[in-house]
Scaffold this active site. Structure first.
Site, PDB file in Angstrom:
ATOM      1  N   TYR A 140       0.823  -1.212   0.000  1.00 61.97           N
ATOM      2  CA  TYR A 140       0.000   0.000   0.000  1.00 61.97           C
ATOM      3  C   TYR A 140       0.860   1.266   0.000  1.00 61.97           C
ATOM      4  CZ  TYR A 140      -4.046  -2.959   1.112  1.00 61.97           C
ATOM      5  OH  TYR A 140      -5.031  -3.914   1.086  1.00 61.97           O
ATOM      6  N   LYS A 191       3.348 -15.444   1.815  1.00 64.49           N
ATOM      7  CA  LYS A 191       3.243 -16.145   0.536  1.00 64.49           C
ATOM      8  C   LYS A 191       4.694 -16.381   0.101  1.00 64.49           C
ATOM      9  CE  LYS A 191       0.637 -17.648  -2.884  1.00 64.49           C
ATOM     10  NZ  LYS A 191      -0.230 -18.818  -2.763  1.00 64.49           N
ATOM     11  N   ASP A 223      -3.315 -18.027   1.190  1.00 62.96           N
ATOM     12  CA  ASP A 223      -4.504 -18.648   0.594  1.00 62.96           C
ATOM     13  C   ASP A 223      -5.058 -19.736   1.513  1.00 62.96           C
ATOM     14  OD1 ASP A 223      -2.042 -19.782   0.021  1.00 62.96           O
ATOM     15  OD2 ASP A 223      -2.575 -20.480  -1.975  1.00 62.96           O
ATOM     16  N   ASP A 247      -5.373  -6.810   5.865  1.00 60.92           N
ATOM     17  CA  ASP A 247      -6.569  -6.069   5.495  1.00 60.92           C
ATOM     18  C   ASP A 247      -7.675  -7.058   5.124  1.00 60.92           C
ATOM     19  OD1 ASP A 247      -8.285  -4.112   4.675  1.00 60.92           O
ATOM     20  OD2 ASP A 247      -7.110  -3.446   2.951  1.00 60.92           O
ATOM     21  N   ASP A 251     -10.960  -8.587   7.787  1.00 64.43           N
ATOM     22  CA  ASP A 251     -12.373  -8.395   7.457  1.00 64.43           C
ATOM     23  C   ASP A 251     -13.105  -9.732   7.425  1.00 64.43           C
ATOM     24  OD1 ASP A 251     -12.073  -5.659   7.207  1.00 64.43           O
ATOM     25  OD2 ASP A 251     -13.366  -5.565   5.438  1.00 64.43           O
TER      26      ASP A 251
END
Ligand code: NAD
Length: 356
Positions: A140, A191, A223, A247, A251
């Protein structure tokens, strides 16, 4: 020594839910907790009064405080404003000004509310997991970024996923220390099989684990972590991950618990100073109607006591009071089910104070 708390109610339901959290703080102060509250404007309310969503005074009292309690910002009224002065700008501004790099998002499902989740009650009842998300680095913020035109005239969007060892170390330390205070298990999500930046993430976490022999460190690809979160979320105690993975996963985890009105959060700096706020927004659709659930904000106060003010027993007292009120069948509209007693924002706050 007196601990200073900056209180920023904000917009929409912000003032209503913060008022209930302040009742809790005032009760604790009566019982001997040495705190001093100072109020500031933020978001749309600040814009209306001062022309900016993050006034100097608010920033000054927040920097001077030991901890910040925030309601929520935003609302229909300010949606047409220029992006530079929108309420949300005040929130992003204070997070970066205070250098809050560690975002702690617990997903706790009180057993009394197991029916409120979209998952089967036995999968989520008693869920208590903490996601530690890196908040000021990663893709980000990485440079270079942008949209460029290639030689053949086609456009290409690009971002850069970068993490320095020092950034991984500081978020790792926060996560290991939290795991020490909880169940002693930390799952680092990356990852590393395809992204070098997260290969370094994994290596750094492994090196750091030598300083925390009492914490059991494990690793999971993002994943698989997403799948495990909905398959068997209770296997996790603390998860630590990058800005973008956190992020998305946080959620997902928040929805395991059914209502957004129940979940607190903390954002911490390097010295453990923090800003504490519910994860939900300003809910303009129900503002001013005594309908909002104040529990997320009250549990944010519990997090403040645990992580910044170093008062875990008082934090537990608040959490127990919330649990007691749920046991007694009190419910705001968002968590209401048949046979329970429906109450408003203020009644819920009063009941929690009484249970304290
Ligand atoms: P929201 O979280 O405000 O509301 C989503 C839904 O959940 C609404 O139906 C709302 O009524 C309900 N809800 C939220 N909190 C509740 C509570 N405590 N009790 C009962 N019900 C509750 O999200 P949104 O509608 O997408 O956004 C509304 C405004 O909030 C926007 O201006 C947005 O930018 C802002 N926002 C602010 C923050 C923040 O301050 N941290 C976070 C998210 C959104």
């Amino acid at each position: 020594m007196t601990k200073k708390i900056a209180v920023l109610p904000g917009d929409g339901i912000g003032p209503e839910i913060v008022a209930e959290a302040v009742k809790v703080l005032e009760k604790l102060a009566q019982d001997g907790l040495d705190i001093e509250l100072e109020y500031g404007l933020i978001g749309g309310a600040a814009y209306d009064e001062t022309g900016t969503p993050l006034p100097e005074h608010t920033l000054a009292i927040s920097k001077a405080a030991d901890a910040v309690l925030l309601g929520a910002v935003g609302g229909y009224k300010w949606e047409s404003l220029d992006i530079s002065v929108r309420p949300e700008k005040g929130l992003l501004g204070i997070r970066s000004e205070l250098n809050l790099f560690a975002n702690l998002r617990p997903a706790i499902l009180y057993p009394q509310l197991a029916d409120a989740s979209t998952l089967k009650p036995d999968v989520v009842a008693g869920l208590d997991l903490m996601i530690v998300r890196e908040l000021t680095g990663g893709i980000y913020f990485g440079q270079p970024r942008g949209i460029r035109e290639l030689a053949n005239g086609e456009k290409q969007g690009f971002n850069t996923l970068v993490y320095k060892q020092s950034e991984i170390n500081r978020i790792g330390k926060v996560a290991f220390e939290i795991a020490q205070k909880r169940g002693g298990k930390l799952c680092s999500v990356d990852k590393a099989n395809v992204l070098e930046s997260t290969e370094l993430w994994r290596e750094t976490m492994i090196a750091l684990s030598a300083d925390y022999p009492d914490v059991e460190l494990s690793h999971m690809y993002v994943d698989n972590a997403a799948m495990q979160l909905v398959r068997a979320p209770k296997q996790f105690d603390v998860m630590v991950t990058t800005n973008m993975f956190g992020d998305i996963l946080s959620d997902c985890a928040s929805m395991l618990t059914g209502s957004i009105g129940m979940l607190p959060s903390a954002s911490l700096d390097e010295d453990g100073k923090g800003m504490y706020e519910p994860i939900h927004g300003s809910a303009p659709d129900i503002a001013g109607q005594n309908l909002a659930n104040p529990i997320a904000t009250i549990l944010s106060v519990a997090m403040m006591l645990r992580y910044t003010l170093d008062q875990p027993e008082i934090a537990k007292r608040i959490e127990n009071a919330v649990s007691k009120v749920l046991d007694d069948g009190l419910r705001t509209s968002d968590i209401y089910s048949e046979g329970m007693t429906k109450v408003g924002t203020a009644e819920m706050g009063d009941a929690i104070v009484a249970a304290l």
